[in-house]
Design a protein around this motif. Structure first.
Motif, PDB file in Angstrom:
ATOM      1  N   GLU A 272      23.301  29.255 -22.892  1.00  0.00           N
ATOM      2  CA  GLU A 272      23.815  28.006 -22.313  1.00  0.00           C
ATOM      3  C   GLU A 272      23.839  28.090 -20.799  1.00  0.00           C
ATOM      4  N   ILE A 273      24.287  29.225 -20.265  1.00  0.00           N
ATOM      5  CA  ILE A 273      24.323  29.403 -18.820  1.00  0.00           C
ATOM      6  C   ILE A 273      22.905  29.440 -18.254  1.00  0.00           C
ATOM      7  N   ARG A 274      21.998  30.116 -18.942  1.00  0.00           N
ATOM      8  CA  ARG A 274      20.620  30.200 -18.471  1.00  0.00           C
ATOM      9  C   ARG A 274      19.964  28.818 -18.413  1.00  0.00           C
ATOM     10  N   ARG A 275      20.213  27.983 -19.435  1.00  0.00           N
ATOM     11  CA  ARG A 275      19.665  26.623 -19.411  1.00  0.00           C
ATOM     12  C   ARG A 275      20.280  25.814 -18.275  1.00  0.00           C
ATOM     13  N   LEU A 276      21.609  25.892 -18.144  1.00  0.00           N
ATOM     14  CA  LEU A 276      22.291  25.102 -17.125  1.00  0.00           C
ATOM     15  C   LEU A 276      21.817  25.450 -15.718  1.00  0.00           C
ATOM     16  N   LEU A 277      21.643  26.720 -15.451  1.00  0.00           N
ATOM     17  CA  LEU A 277      21.337  27.167 -14.089  1.00  0.00           C
ATOM     18  C   LEU A 277      19.844  27.260 -13.799  1.00  0.00           C
ATOM     19  N   GLY A 278      19.009  26.921 -14.773  1.00  0.00           N
ATOM     20  CA  GLY A 278      17.587  26.798 -14.513  1.00  0.00           C
ATOM     21  C   GLY A 278      16.772  28.049 -14.741  1.00  0.00           C
ATOM     22  N   ALA A 279      17.415  29.125 -15.227  1.00  0.00           N
ATOM     23  CA  ALA A 279      16.616  30.295 -15.598  1.00  0.00           C
ATOM     24  C   ALA A 279      15.668  29.934 -16.743  1.00  0.00           C
ATOM     25  N   ASP A 280      16.125  29.044 -17.601  1.00  0.00           N
ATOM     26  CA  ASP A 280      15.288  28.378 -18.600  1.00  0.00           C
ATOM     27  C   ASP A 280      15.085  26.946 -18.098  1.00  0.00           C
ATOM     28  N   PRO A 281      13.859  26.505 -17.828  1.00  0.00           N
ATOM     29  CA  PRO A 281      13.640  25.230 -17.134  1.00  0.00           C
ATOM     30  C   PRO A 281      13.736  23.979 -18.007  1.00  0.00           C
ATOM     31  N   VAL A 282      14.120  24.102 -19.275  1.00  0.00           N
ATOM     32  CA  VAL A 282      14.014  22.979 -20.205  1.00  0.00           C
ATOM     33  C   VAL A 282      14.818  21.765 -19.763  1.00  0.00           C
ATOM     34  N   LEU A 283      16.021  21.940 -19.191  1.00  0.00           N
ATOM     35  CA  LEU A 283      16.850  20.791 -18.823  1.00  0.00           C
ATOM     36  C   LEU A 283      16.259  20.041 -17.630  1.00  0.00           C
ATOM     37  N   GLY A 284      15.770  20.769 -16.654  1.00  0.00           N
ATOM     38  CA  GLY A 284      15.128  20.107 -15.523  1.00  0.00           C
ATOM     39  C   GLY A 284      13.898  19.326 -15.941  1.00  0.00           C
ATOM     40  N   GLN A 285      13.122  19.898 -16.848  1.00  0.00           N
ATOM     41  CA  GLN A 285      11.935  19.199 -17.343  1.00  0.00           C
ATOM     42  C   GLN A 285      12.316  17.901 -18.037  1.00  0.00           C
ATOM     43  N   ALA A 286      13.415  17.918 -18.789  1.00  0.00           N
ATOM     44  CA  ALA A 286      13.841  16.715 -19.503  1.00  0.00           C
ATOM     45  C   ALA A 286      14.210  15.591 -18.541  1.00  0.00           C
ATOM     46  N   LEU A 287      14.691  15.941 -17.353  1.00  0.00           N
ATOM     47  CA  LEU A 287      15.098  14.939 -16.361  1.00  0.00           C
ATOM     48  C   LEU A 287      14.032  14.671 -15.311  1.00  0.00           C
ATOM     49  N   LYS A 288      12.900  15.352 -15.413  1.00  0.00           N
ATOM     50  CA  LYS A 288      11.832  15.251 -14.408  1.00  0.00           C
ATOM     51  C   LYS A 288      12.320  15.714 -13.045  1.00  0.00           C
ATOM     52  N   LEU A 289      13.177  16.762 -13.069  1.00  0.00           N
ATOM     53  CA  LEU A 289      13.719  17.340 -11.850  1.00  0.00           C
ATOM     54  C   LEU A 289      13.357  18.813 -11.787  1.00  0.00           C
ATOM     55  N   ASP A 290      13.585  19.398 -10.620  1.00  0.00           N
ATOM     56  CA  ASP A 290      13.390  20.831 -10.436  1.00  0.00           C
ATOM     57  C   ASP A 290      14.286  21.604 -11.406  1.00  0.00           C
ATOM     58  N   PRO A 291      13.850  22.748 -11.932  1.00  0.00           N
ATOM     59  CA  PRO A 291      14.711  23.533 -12.822  1.00  0.00           C
ATOM     60  C   PRO A 291      16.060  23.886 -12.208  1.00  0.00           C
ATOM     61  N   ALA A 292      16.148  23.909 -10.871  1.00  0.00           N
ATOM     62  CA  ALA A 292      17.393  24.269 -10.176  1.00  0.00           C
ATOM     63  C   ALA A 292      18.313  23.077  -9.945  1.00  0.00           C
ATOM     64  N   TRP A 293      18.030  21.927 -10.565  1.00  0.00           N
ATOM     65  CA  TRP A 293      18.810  20.713 -10.286  1.00  0.00           C
ATOM     66  C   TRP A 293      20.309  20.928 -10.465  1.00  0.00           C
ATOM     67  N   ALA A 294      20.712  21.557 -11.571  1.00  0.00           N
ATOM     68  CA  ALA A 294      22.144  21.703 -11.856  1.00  0.00           C
ATOM     69  C   ALA A 294      22.784  22.761 -10.974  1.00  0.00           C
ATOM     70  N   ILE A 295      22.111  23.904 -10.781  1.00  0.00           N
ATOM     71  CA  ILE A 295      22.702  24.925  -9.922  1.00  0.00           C
ATOM     72  C   ILE A 295      22.812  24.430  -8.488  1.00  0.00           C
ATOM     73  N   ASN A 296      21.879  23.588  -8.049  1.00  0.00           N
ATOM     74  CA  ASN A 296      21.981  22.997  -6.710  1.00  0.00           C
ATOM     75  C   ASN A 296      23.239  22.145  -6.583  1.00  0.00           C
ATOM     76  N   ALA A 297      23.530  21.346  -7.620  1.00  0.00           N
ATOM     77  CA  ALA A 297      24.729  20.509  -7.599  1.00  0.00           C
ATOM     78  C   ALA A 297      25.996  21.358  -7.630  1.00  0.00           C
ATOM     79  N   ILE A 298      25.999  22.390  -8.464  1.00  0.00           N
ATOM     80  CA  ILE A 298      27.192  23.240  -8.600  1.00  0.00           C
ATOM     81  C   ILE A 298      27.451  24.019  -7.318  1.00  0.00           C
ATOM     82  N   ARG A 299      26.395  24.570  -6.720  1.00  0.00           N
ATOM     83  CA  ARG A 299      26.579  25.308  -5.465  1.00  0.00           C
ATOM     84  C   ARG A 299      27.074  24.390  -4.352  1.00  0.00           C
ATOM     85  N   ALA A 300      26.667  23.134  -4.403  1.00  0.00           N
ATOM     86  CA  ALA A 300      27.033  22.198  -3.335  1.00  0.00           C
ATOM     87  C   ALA A 300      28.492  21.769  -3.402  1.00  0.00           C
TER      88      ALA A 300
END
Length: 340
Positions: A272-300
């Protein structure tokens, strides 16, 4: 056969065909522009208020930054558009803003009749009243005959009117668009009370010259779930906003913070953490965003708990307990849909 072809063409035109619906233009427009236009309140402490350097601070302002970080990898690529309650929906409908993140209650009629779409809940609240301490009022039924400051075009105006009518009590409304004007009117004695959501009452009181002279009554008279609002023109854009909010809640559920996100991305075996943070790119692909989309938001901006504690929590001037805004695992209502 010609009749069947005519009927088939009609069904396709109405969106009943087998093909996917055509996406709208908001996602592409925002991406091409390179800047998010985010509608916020004109100024309420804890939600969206410019500091002495003109930088917007608050829960809503940081949610705007989270979306910008998810889209562009940069939380500063956002233009804040301050809006009153009356202006907010028109600004969104006209395309002046891309998303409204401004203490807006998600209701059925707003979701179905304005050409807009309510996205997700980022704060649970309820309508309340703040009165002068020297009025000696300890419950709302003691407010008979009072002048109450309200903002027009809000659910608070409707809730107040309905409650007083149901209880056969009288009140005189003093309607002003800006909540700051209502706060000044209460302090100046032009009205006896303010009716709005409890978090806003606490935020307003924190800015008073003598906050100890005012009391927020304990009763709550409505359900006021706040959340972002978008136009009904682009499912892809709706998805980006919904899942950015969910990502911040999911991060708190998983113990991911702005401080440890980078390390967890490298070292955590949790899928779950790997998907959320983009180590697994599946979530970013689903949104047509960079795999780091969620970790970028969390770090910000941090996870949801960090956001709440920084802007509204007990250690702030507003001083709110999380209450219903605790995670579901802690007795609250905050709950991320499964991100898989």
């Amino acid at each position: 056969m010609s009749i069947l072809r005519w009927l088939g063409a009609g069904l396709l035109a109405l969106g009943f065909g087998t093909g996917a619906a055509q996406a709208g233009q908001t996602f592409d427009t925002v991406k091409a522009r390179g800047t998010l236009h985010c509608g916020v309140n004109v100024g309420v402490a804890g939600f969206s208020l410019p500091d002495s350097q003109g930088t917007w601070r608050g829960l809503d302002a940081d949610l705007c930054r989270a979306v910008a970080a998810a889209m562009f990898g940069d939380p500063n690529k956002v233009r804040f558009v301050p809006l009153t309650a009356v202006q907010r929906f028109t600004a969104l409908q006209s395309g002046e803003i891309d998303v409204l993140i401004r203490q807006t209650t998600l209701t059925m009629t707003r979701d179905t009749s304005l050409g807009l779409r309510m996205v997700a809940v980022n704060l649970y609240d309820g309508h309340g009243f703040m009165v002068r301490k020297d009025a000696g009022v300890t419950a709302a039924k003691g407010m008979d005959g009072m002048t109450i400051c309200l903002s027009p075009g809000t659910t608070n105006e409707l809730v107040t009117t309905d409650w007083f009518r149901a209880n056969k009590l009288r009140f005189t409304p003093l309607l002003q668009e800006r909540m700051q004007d209502n706060a000044q009117a209460l302090q100046a004695g032009r009205c006896d009370a303010i009716g709005t959501d409890a978090t806003q009452l606490a935020a307003l009181r924190s800015q008073f010259t003598k906050p100890q002279d005012f009391v927020i009554l304990p009763e709550r008279f409505s359900k006021e779930p706040y959340g972002p609002v978008v136009r009904r023109d682009d499912q892809e854009w709706f998805d980006v906003i919904r899942w950015t909010v969910s990502a911040l809640i999911q991060a708190e559920e998983l113990g991911v913070t702005s401080e440890n996100a980078e390390e967890l991305k490298r070292t955590s075996p949790n899928p779950e953490i790997r998907r959320l943070l983009g180590a697994d790119p599946v979530l970013g692909q689903a949104l047509k965003l960079d795999p780091a989309w969620a970790i970028n938001a969390i770090r910000a901006v941090g996870n949801y708990g960090q956001l709440f504690e920084r802007h509204l929590g007990p250690k702030t001037a507003i001083g709110l307990e999380r209450g219903l805004n605790r995670l579901w695992t802690d007795g609250g209502l905050m709950y991320s849909w499964p991100m898989r």
